[in-house]
Scaffold this motif. Structure first.
Motif, PDB file in Angstrom:
ATOM      1  N   PRO A  36       3.379   8.067  -5.106  1.00  0.00           N
ATOM      2  CA  PRO A  36       3.204   8.992  -6.468  1.00  0.00           C
ATOM      3  C   PRO A  36       1.987   9.355  -5.624  1.00  0.00           C
ATOM      4  CG  PRO A  36       3.746   6.757  -7.439  1.00  0.00           C
ATOM      5  CD  PRO A  36       3.512   6.463  -5.536  1.00  0.00           C
ATOM      6  N   ARG A  37       0.962   8.871  -5.104  1.00  0.00           N
ATOM      7  CA  ARG A  37      -0.447   9.222  -5.112  1.00  0.00           C
ATOM      8  C   ARG A  37      -0.658  10.091  -4.068  1.00  0.00           C
ATOM      9  NH1 ARG A  37      -0.063   4.903  -7.995  1.00  0.00           N
ATOM     10  NH2 ARG A  37      -0.146   4.722 -10.379  1.00  0.00           N
ATOM     11  N   THR A  38      -0.989   9.617  -2.855  1.00  0.00           N
ATOM     12  CA  THR A  38      -1.402   9.903  -1.592  1.00  0.00           C
ATOM     13  C   THR A  38      -0.247  10.070  -0.491  1.00  0.00           C
ATOM     14  OG1 THR A  38      -2.226   8.782  -0.277  1.00  0.00           O
ATOM     15  CG2 THR A  38      -3.421   9.459  -2.538  1.00  0.00           C
ATOM     16  N   LEU A  39       0.890   9.575  -0.784  1.00  0.00           N
ATOM     17  CA  LEU A  39       1.839   8.960   0.552  1.00  0.00           C
ATOM     18  C   LEU A  39       1.937  10.617   1.402  1.00  0.00           C
ATOM     19  CD1 LEU A  39       2.346   6.201   2.211  1.00  0.00           C
ATOM     20  CD2 LEU A  39       4.596   7.000   1.055  1.00  0.00           C
ATOM     21  N   GLY A  40       2.318  11.758   0.392  1.00  0.00           N
ATOM     22  CA  GLY A  40       2.681  12.542   1.077  1.00  0.00           C
ATOM     23  C   GLY A  40       2.497  14.093   2.081  1.00  0.00           C
ATOM     24  N   ARG A  41       0.663  13.230   1.747  1.00  0.00           N
ATOM     25  CA  ARG A  41      -0.716  13.706   2.340  1.00  0.00           C
ATOM     26  C   ARG A  41      -0.382  13.897   3.711  1.00  0.00           C
ATOM     27  NH1 ARG A  41      -5.820  14.579  -1.318  1.00  0.00           N
ATOM     28  NH2 ARG A  41      -4.875  15.291  -3.192  1.00  0.00           N
ATOM     29  N   TYR A  42      -0.321  12.023   3.755  1.00  0.00           N
ATOM     30  CA  TYR A  42      -0.045  11.326   4.749  1.00  0.00           C
ATOM     31  C   TYR A  42       1.510  11.915   5.982  1.00  0.00           C
ATOM     32  CZ  TYR A  42      -3.059   8.089   3.690  1.00  0.00           C
ATOM     33  OH  TYR A  42      -4.489   7.097   3.555  1.00  0.00           O
ATOM     34  N   ILE A  46       8.953   5.966 -14.829  1.00  0.00           N
ATOM     35  CA  ILE A  46       9.027   5.358 -13.456  1.00  0.00           C
ATOM     36  C   ILE A  46       7.524   4.519 -12.901  1.00  0.00           C
ATOM     37  CG2 ILE A  46      10.017   5.629 -11.000  1.00  0.00           C
ATOM     38  CD1 ILE A  46      12.638   7.254 -12.408  1.00  0.00           C
ATOM     39  N   ILE A  47       6.334   5.556 -12.521  1.00  0.00           N
ATOM     40  CA  ILE A  47       6.149   5.189 -12.340  1.00  0.00           C
ATOM     41  C   ILE A  47       5.313   3.889 -12.741  1.00  0.00           C
ATOM     42  CG2 ILE A  47       3.464   6.505 -11.447  1.00  0.00           C
ATOM     43  CD1 ILE A  47       4.295   8.838 -11.157  1.00  0.00           C
ATOM     44  N   SER A  48       5.161   4.571 -14.101  1.00  0.00           N
ATOM     45  CA  SER A  48       4.274   3.148 -14.979  1.00  0.00           C
ATOM     46  C   SER A  48       4.671   1.923 -14.277  1.00  0.00           C
ATOM     47  CB  SER A  48       4.203   3.767 -15.624  1.00  0.00           C
ATOM     48  OG  SER A  48       3.766   3.211 -17.063  1.00  0.00           O
ATOM     49  N   ALA A  49       6.593   1.725 -14.590  1.00  0.00           N
ATOM     50  CA  ALA A  49       7.149   0.773 -14.059  1.00  0.00           C
ATOM     51  C   ALA A  49       6.727   0.209 -12.639  1.00  0.00           C
ATOM     52  CB  ALA A  49       8.719   0.874 -14.069  1.00  0.00           C
ATOM     53  N   ARG A  50       6.780   1.307 -11.497  1.00  0.00           N
ATOM     54  CA  ARG A  50       6.191   0.809 -10.083  1.00  0.00           C
ATOM     55  C   ARG A  50       4.951  -0.377 -10.662  1.00  0.00           C
ATOM     56  NH1 ARG A  50       8.595   2.983  -5.950  1.00  0.00           N
ATOM     57  NH2 ARG A  50       6.958   3.179  -5.051  1.00  0.00           N
ATOM     58  N   ALA A  77      -4.141  -2.358   4.704  1.00  0.00           N
ATOM     59  CA  ALA A  77      -3.405  -3.012   4.166  1.00  0.00           C
ATOM     60  C   ALA A  77      -4.711  -4.247   3.141  1.00  0.00           C
ATOM     61  CB  ALA A  77      -3.124  -4.235   5.023  1.00  0.00           C
ATOM     62  N   ALA A  78      -5.619  -4.338   3.381  1.00  0.00           N
ATOM     63  CA  ALA A  78      -6.719  -5.229   2.181  1.00  0.00           C
ATOM     64  C   ALA A  78      -7.047  -4.402   1.259  1.00  0.00           C
ATOM     65  CB  ALA A  78      -8.382  -5.094   2.950  1.00  0.00           C
ATOM     66  N   ARG A  79      -7.009  -2.386   1.405  1.00  0.00           N
ATOM     67  CA  ARG A  79      -6.978  -1.972   0.162  1.00  0.00           C
ATOM     68  C   ARG A  79      -5.501  -2.352  -1.052  1.00  0.00           C
ATOM     69  NH1 ARG A  79      -8.641   2.171   3.553  1.00  0.00           N
ATOM     70  NH2 ARG A  79     -11.394   2.208   3.881  1.00  0.00           N
ATOM     71  N   ALA A  80      -4.714  -2.698  -0.478  1.00  0.00           N
ATOM     72  CA  ALA A  80      -3.548  -2.890  -1.339  1.00  0.00           C
ATOM     73  C   ALA A  80      -3.345  -3.510  -3.121  1.00  0.00           C
ATOM     74  CB  ALA A  80      -2.375  -3.123  -0.444  1.00  0.00           C
ATOM     75  N   ILE A  81      -4.658  -4.374  -2.478  1.00  0.00           N
ATOM     76  CA  ILE A  81      -4.689  -5.408  -3.207  1.00  0.00           C
ATOM     77  C   ILE A  81      -4.937  -4.368  -4.700  1.00  0.00           C
ATOM     78  CG2 ILE A  81      -5.395  -7.366  -4.166  1.00  0.00           C
ATOM     79  CD1 ILE A  81      -2.961  -7.654  -2.833  1.00  0.00           C
ATOM     80  N   PRO A  82      -6.654  -4.015  -4.372  1.00  0.00           N
ATOM     81  CA  PRO A  82      -7.336  -3.660  -5.289  1.00  0.00           C
ATOM     82  C   PRO A  82      -6.380  -2.614  -6.110  1.00  0.00           C
ATOM     83  CG  PRO A  82      -8.183  -2.956  -2.928  1.00  0.00           C
ATOM     84  CD  PRO A  82      -7.144  -4.421  -3.205  1.00  0.00           C
ATOM     85  N   LEU A  83      -6.134  -1.797  -5.225  1.00  0.00           N
ATOM     86  CA  LEU A  83      -4.832  -0.576  -5.748  1.00  0.00           C
ATOM     87  C   LEU A  83      -3.965  -0.996  -6.535  1.00  0.00           C
ATOM     88  CD1 LEU A  83      -5.504   1.556  -2.378  1.00  0.00           C
ATOM     89  CD2 LEU A  83      -6.034   1.935  -4.125  1.00  0.00           C
ATOM     90  N   ALA A  84      -4.198  -1.630  -6.254  1.00  0.00           N
ATOM     91  CA  ALA A  84      -2.015  -2.336  -7.187  1.00  0.00           C
ATOM     92  C   ALA A  84      -2.987  -2.728  -8.701  1.00  0.00           C
ATOM     93  CB  ALA A  84      -1.507  -3.454  -6.359  1.00  0.00           C
ATOM     94  N   LEU A  85      -4.201  -3.521  -8.664  1.00  0.00           N
ATOM     95  CA  LEU A  85      -3.902  -4.006  -9.696  1.00  0.00           C
ATOM     96  C   LEU A  85      -4.949  -2.589 -10.728  1.00  0.00           C
ATOM     97  CD1 LEU A  85      -6.419  -7.081  -8.305  1.00  0.00           C
ATOM     98  CD2 LEU A  85      -4.247  -6.753  -9.604  1.00  0.00           C
ATOM     99  N   ILE A  86      -5.851  -1.777 -10.236  1.00  0.00           N
ATOM    100  CA  ILE A  86      -6.357  -0.793 -10.597  1.00  0.00           C
ATOM    101  C   ILE A  86      -5.274  -0.280 -11.246  1.00  0.00           C
ATOM    102  CG2 ILE A  86      -7.331   1.724 -10.224  1.00  0.00           C
ATOM    103  CD1 ILE A  86      -9.173   0.276  -8.493  1.00  0.00           C
ATOM    104  N   HIS A  87      -3.862   0.766 -10.520  1.00  0.00           N
ATOM    105  CA  HIS A  87      -2.846   0.946 -10.866  1.00  0.00           C
ATOM    106  C   HIS A  87      -2.071   0.040 -12.250  1.00  0.00           C
ATOM    107  CE1 HIS A  87      -3.829   3.461  -7.402  1.00  0.00           C
ATOM    108  NE2 HIS A  87      -4.012   4.322  -8.377  1.00  0.00           N
ATOM    109  N   TRP A 119       0.982  -1.240   0.013  1.00  0.00           N
ATOM    110  CA  TRP A 119       0.144  -0.077  -0.019  1.00  0.00           C
ATOM    111  C   TRP A 119       0.866   1.020   0.359  1.00  0.00           C
ATOM    112  CZ3 TRP A 119      -0.613   3.793   3.104  1.00  0.00           C
ATOM    113  CH2 TRP A 119      -1.107   5.150   2.839  1.00  0.00           C
ATOM    114  N   ARG A 120       1.791   1.135   1.126  1.00  0.00           N
ATOM    115  CA  ARG A 120       3.275   2.755   0.325  1.00  0.00           C
ATOM    116  C   ARG A 120       3.664   2.315  -0.162  1.00  0.00           C
ATOM    117  NH1 ARG A 120       3.718   0.712   5.905  1.00  0.00           N
ATOM    118  NH2 ARG A 120       5.301  -0.533   5.670  1.00  0.00           N
ATOM    119  N   GLU A 121       4.234   1.387  -0.984  1.00  0.00           N
ATOM    120  CA  GLU A 121       4.731   1.803  -2.209  1.00  0.00           C
ATOM    121  C   GLU A 121       3.622   2.044  -3.517  1.00  0.00           C
ATOM    122  OE1 GLU A 121       7.883   1.940  -2.687  1.00  0.00           O
ATOM    123  OE2 GLU A 121       8.320   1.094  -1.044  1.00  0.00           O
TER     124      GLU A 121
END
Length: 617
Positions: free
Chosen positions: A468-474, A503-507, A534-544, A462-464
């Motif tokens: 490039p998206r919301t981590l800066g706000r946290y 780089i973001i696309s490769a990540r 943690a449960a949101r990490a999978i859908p977010l990774a698939l979406i992106h 999730w953090r990775e």
């Protein structure tokens, strides 16, 4: 995002909340509060004056806003203006739909919509809740010893979780409260004791200011008992305001509660009245006759060990180098408090002011040669993190390393896990002992079970993914933020310029493959086992990741997990619509936008029904 106690007004013992309403659907916009005859202190109180933003101004808001409401500002979140010329799209066309035109402004042609979410970005502040806030700086501070009444027309639609509405209200501040991204303001004094759904009604509160209050904010406030947080299904609650007034009430108004500020529920300390020390012209040494005032203040500070403070230094107009002199006066004051009262300078936010806040140099220059100490809302961990960053900024690595050790001892675990991603910390983390201390604290966060069930791996994913998206706000929310000092200072904004689109696309591709491997080996992660984030990490990774086949394969398992209450329907909607968009097909839930325009819908007439069914509206 509480209890609907019907339509009977309630007057509580701690404060008075007087609500006026009728059984009609819409009340008159006239002020019906009894005994209030003073002028309205609010400008543009019914939002009837609107100004179209220029093209440049719209671009500065990412194209989200079309109108400015003179007199008012966005104190936090965003702002939606609903007008009588409603044509099927809200003025802020990326946010809400103003109840599809079903709610009509009761006073004139415009009203304001505010939103609240029990499930938004910031998990490090009040567990993830956030609210829009409408604000107005008053022309002058409210007068001490005078009773005031704030009155407004409000409309609260039936909500997903109606309990949130008991936290709708307002608060007042000596200055702008400085709301950072996805935080909530705290307040329980002036919220709705009685909630009436699906009709306009008038609410009124009376109070007596005990400090110089000159900024008004309205929204949803975090209080002693909520509102709720991290509900499965997410969604946003909306309510509407019109015809506001703030007026002085004739007479002494002794029954009105005294108010200056809301104590943070996380501070759990009493408000500590500040103090002032004065100096000779051109001098920074603390005079003997000024120590008594500091001794008295020190007793109060020591009695509240979790409290934090602002210390500001001031000078008269004599001589030069006023900022440097005001800074040395701060040094002198803090040195005295530390030497004779063992009070750490780390509990203070320094603010050298120089001549910028002269009281009246022509009358009494001596009053300007001062240091002021005042109580701050907030927590020691946030202020300490600020001190740590300031030490890194001035390249004082030894001090930064020492502050990092202290911060690691008191900071919340979720913030410690985010710290390695803060680009501002890189210089201090190059020192191996500092990096190892941080890694050890992160490792301590995860038990053996957390590692076995995948919590550690999914949290990292999730953090990775969000880097490039919301981590800066946290990360921005981890340090104490002072709007007056920091608004124009880019140091307090976190960004990663090295992360190019390539780089973001490769990540994202790598993360999506990791998510697919996880699903193949473990099935869909259960939120009750690994946690909501943690449960949101999978859908977010698939979406992106942008792989339509991978999304299609995951959807049935995600849907089943949602039915079991182990996944979030809001992310299912994102996953479904993203898969449709990637195949060039119309979306169902209306979550996808391209170049600021909503991707075509399967069936616009069924959109509301489909979203409502899974708790999105």
């Amino acid at each position: 995002m509480p209890k609907n106690s019907g339509q009977r007004p309630i007057i509580s013992a701690g404060w008075i909340c007087i609500l006026f309403f009728t059984s009609s659907l819409v009340l008159s916009g006239q002020d019906n509060a009894q005994g209030v005859t003073g002028p309205n202190l609010l400008r543009n109180s019914s939002f009837e004056t609107l100004r179209n933003l220029t093209t440049k101004e719209r671009l500065s808001t990412n194209g989200n806003m079309a109108y400015q409401v003179p007199g008012w500002e966005v104190a936090g979140g965003s702002l939606v203006v609903c007008t009588a010329a409603y044509d099927g799209a809200a003025v802020d066309d990326t946010s809400a739909d103003c109840e599809k035109g079903a709610v009509v402004a009761p006073d004139g042609r415009a009203m304001v919509q505010l939103e609240y979410s029990a499930n938004c970005l910031s998990r490090t502040y009040r567990a993830g809740r956030c609210s829009d806030y409408l604000g107005q700086p008053l022309g002058a501070p409210l007068r001490l010893g005078t009773t005031y009444e704030l009155s407004a027309l409000i409309y609260v639609p039936t909500a997903i979780d109606p309990t949130y509405a008991r936290h709708v209200g307002f608060s007042l501040y000596p200055e702008h409260p400085g709301v950072k991204a996805n935080r909530m303001l705290e307040g329980h004094e002036f919220t709705l004791d009685t909630v009436v759904f699906n009709q306009w009604y008038r609410v009124s509160w009376r109070f007596r200011p005990t400090c110089d209050l000159q900024y008004l904010a309205l929204g949803v406030f975090s209080g002693r008992d909520g509102p709720a947080t991290y509900r499965t299904g997410g969604g946003q609650e909306r309510f509407y305001l019109d015809d506001l007034s703030l007026r002085a009430v004739p007479g002494e108004g002794r029954d009105a509660p005294a108010f200056c500020r809301t104590l943070s529920q996380e501070e759990r300390v009493d408000f500590v009245a500040g103090g002032t020390a004065y100096f000779a012209s051109g001098r920074a040494m603390l005079a003997e006759d000024q120590r008594a005032a500091l001794d008295s203040l020190a007793l109060r500070i020591r009695a509240n060990p979790q409290s934090i403070y602002r210390i500001s230094g001031h000078t008269d107009a004599t001589g030069s180098d006023h900022l440097e002199l005001s800074d040395r006066r701060i040094d002198s004051t803090l040195a005295y408090l530390q030497r004779y009262h063992q009070i750490s300078p780390l509990r203070f936010l320094r603010q050298p002011v120089g001549t910028a806040r002269a009281i009246d140099a022509a009358v009494d220059g001596a009053r300007n040669r001062r240091v002021e100490i005042s109580h701050l809302g907030g927590d020691q961990a946030a202020l300490l993190y600020r001190h740590l960053l300031e030490a890194v900024r001035r390249e004082d690595t030894p001090t930064a390393g020492a502050l990092l050790r202290i911060w690691l001892a008191i900071a919340p675990e979720e913030q410690v896990a985010l710290a390695p991603y803060d680009p501002r910390l890189r210089p201090v983390l190059k020192i191996i002992p500092n990096r190892k201390r941080l890694e050890a604290r992160i490792n301590d966060r995860y038990s053996r079970i957390d590692r076995e069930n995948g919590t550690w791996l999914l949290d990292s994913l999730w953090r990775e993914d969000q880097l490039p998206r919301t981590l800066g706000r946290y990360l921005e929310n981890m340090a104490y933020y002072d709007r007056e000092m920091d608004a124009d200072d880019p140091f307090w904004d976190v960004s990663y310029p090295e992360l190019t689109e390539a780089i973001i696309s490769a990540r994202d591709t790598r993360h999506a493959l990791l998510a697919q491997d996880w699903l193949a080996a473990n099935g869909w992660p259960r939120a009750s086992v690994v946690g909501e984030t943690a449960a949101r990490a999978i859908p977010l990774a698939l979406i992106h990741g942008g792989d339509a086949d991978a999304l299609d394969q995951a959807l049935p398992r995600f849907k089943a997990a949602c039915h079991r209450g182990e996944a979030d329907w809001a992310y299912y909607a994102l996953l479904y619509d993203r898969a449709q968009q990637l195949r060039g097909l119309p979306q169902r839930y209306g979550t996808q936008y391209v170049d600021g325009k909503r991707w075509p819908l399967e069936n616009a007439d069924s959109l509301a029904s489909w979203r409502w069914r899974i708790g999105l509206e």
